[in-house]
Design a protein around this motif. Structure first.
Motif, short mmCIF file in Angstrom:
data_model
loop_
_atom_site.label_atom_id
_atom_site.label_comp_id
_atom_site.label_asym_id
_atom_site.label_seq_id
_atom_site.Cartn_x
_atom_site.Cartn_y
_atom_site.Cartn_z
N ARG A 81 0.86 -1.18 0.00
CA ARG A 81 0.00 0.00 0.00
C ARG A 81 0.89 1.23 0.00
N LEU A 82 0.64 2.16 -0.92
CA LEU A 82 1.52 3.32 -1.08
C LEU A 82 1.27 4.33 0.03
N THR A 83 2.34 4.72 0.69
CA THR A 83 2.26 5.62 1.84
C THR A 83 2.71 7.02 1.46
N GLY A 84 2.01 8.01 2.01
CA GLY A 84 2.35 9.40 1.78
C GLY A 84 3.14 10.00 2.91
N ASP A 108 -1.43 7.49 0.38
CA ASP A 108 -2.43 7.89 1.38
C ASP A 108 -2.07 9.20 2.07
N GLY A 109 -1.34 10.07 1.40
CA GLY A 109 -0.98 11.36 1.98
C GLY A 109 -0.10 12.15 1.02
N GLY A 154 -5.22 8.00 -1.70
CA GLY A 154 -5.43 6.56 -1.65
C GLY A 154 -6.07 6.00 -2.90
N ALA A 155 -6.60 6.86 -3.75
CA ALA A 155 -7.23 6.43 -5.00
C ALA A 155 -7.24 7.61 -5.95
#
Length: 430
Positions: A81-84, A108-109, A154-155
């Motif tokens: 899951r890609l993290t910001g 997600d950020g 997130g999308a």
């Protein structure tokens, strides 16, 4: 800080070398992005290890993707899951600054992008405006360039977007590579002057299809990626054909012979056009199952050539033209003013400083050969300028290539490989 200068060696005899090329930068970086989006673990075999690809691997790690070095030189990529709330260092890598922002839209950020001082002059507006049109919030203070922040949610909604990609094919490729993971996929329309380096978009389409993504490129200036999963990859990276130009050109300059094993019979790499260029300039060019062999003759012929689709060849081809027996014209490369440096202005300045008669045109260069003398060949933090200086040095004593380590962007071991090529008794390999 700039690296030491390099005395480009002059050839004392015709070269006779076998040069094994490292993997393609363009393919390595595309495979890395797709592997980050894949449904399972991927393996990239014999990828290029250079500054640009290490920056891409670092960008993916910053987003939470696992990129593991394995003992045999491969990369194993584990998606996550890609993290910001992270920073991406782009260096001077166009692939990173244009391929990763669409990926960051899925994080997600916020993801903050910046790079080298020279990178802040490279155009980014088509990708950033395209992302906005697909529902992604981007902050760039109106610069259309680095630094900027992509606010991942997130999308990404996705959908249809129209951009002007006349400055770089990377604007299209960047949006397509992540498009399968957008909710509505992505349709990219180009509206503007002709898109340069179209083979690079064909490369993007082919790598997407290798990963099981449905791509429709049947309409002119329109590319459609359907929303879907991305399959894991297990791929052998082709040799970097653009990085062959200076070695093959050495055969022409010295009246020698250079063999590159593993040259693909079919490829989407624009660098493959070097075969046609060298043939036009008087070399004997033979491609067979063993690879590509170029043999130089007694002269270098001037040419009139359109490098629009293979513009990365321009610096080395310009150097060959400066050593030719008759005038040359290079056309179709106005867009390289926005590459690592303004390559047309840089080539005009440096070739002229050594004695060539050069005219910068609207979309290229006119080069009239003249007696050349040595001097400092400035490189402007551009790896291709290092390669051009090396070619000139084969025949012109006293060429000193400034900041030679900048060649590490795509070929860190260039000078070692170059020196080995000039020793007829040593096989040149990287």
């Amino acid at each position: 800080m700039p690296s030491p200068d390099w005395d480009a060696p002059t050839a004392g005899a015709p070269v006779d070398a076998r040069v094994v090329l490292p993997g393609s930068k363009s393919l390595t970086n595309r495979y890395l992005v797709l592997a980050a989006l894949a449904s399972d673990v991927s393996r990239l075999r014999a990828p290029l290890r250079s500054r640009d690809t290490m920056l891409m691997a670092g960008a993916l790690r910053a987003l939470g993707v696992g990129v593991e070095d394995v003992d045999d030189g491969d990369w194993v990529v584990t998606p996550a899951r890609l993290t910001g709330d992270t920073d991406v260092a782009c260096g001077l890598a166009g692939n990173v600054m244009r391929f990763v922002p669409p990926l960051a839209g899925l994080a997600d950020g916020p993801v903050r992008f910046d790079g080298d001082v020279e990178a802040r002059r490279r155009p980014m507006a088509p990708v950033l405006d395209g992302l906005r049109g697909l529902g992604v919030r981007v902050e760039d203070d109106g610069r259309g360039a680095l630094p900027f922040t992509v606010h991942g949610a997130g999308a990404v909604r996705g959908g249809s977007v129209t951009i002007d990609a006349s400055a770089s094919s990377q604007f299209v490729s960047g949006l397509l590579l992540s498009g399968a993971r957008f909710e509505q996929g992505v349709t990219v329309h180009h509206d503007g002057k002709s898109v340069p380096s179209l083979p690079h978009i064909e490369m993007t389409v082919e790598t997407l299809r290798d990963a099981g993504v449905v791509v429709d490129d049947g309409d002119v200036h329109t590319w459609r990626v359907e929303p879907s999963e991305v399959n894991a990859l297990d791929v052998q990276v082709e040799p970097d054909l653009s990085n062959a130009a200076q070695f093959l050109g050495a055969a022409l300059v010295t009246g020698g012979r250079v063999h590159v094993p593993g040259w693909p019979q079919y490829t989407t790499q624009g660098g493959d056009f070097v075969r046609d260029v060298l043939d036009m300039m008087g070399a004997e060019v033979v491609l067979d199952r063993g690879g590509l062999t170029v043999t130089g003759g007694e002269e270098i012929l001037g040419i009139d050539v359109d490098l629009h689709d293979s513009s990365e060849l321009t610096p080395v081809v310009a150097a060959l033209c400066a050593l030719a027996d008759s005038p040359s014209v290079i056309r179709g490369v106005a867009h390289i003013r926005g590459h690592e440096t303004d390559r047309l202005a840089a080539l005009n300045a440096e070739l002229s400083a050594l004695g060539a008669e050069v005219e910068e045109t609207e979309d290229g260069l006119r080069i009239r050969p003249a007696a050349l003398s040595g001097g400092t060949f400035h490189t402007y933090a551009d790896h291709r300028m290092v390669m051009a200086g090396a070619v000139l040095g084969l025949r012109v004593p006293g060429v000193v290539v400034e900041d030679v380590a900048t060649v590490g962007k795509t070929m860190p071991e260039f000078t070692t490989l170059w020196d080995r090529m000039l020793d007829a008794q040593v096989t040149a390999e990287v």
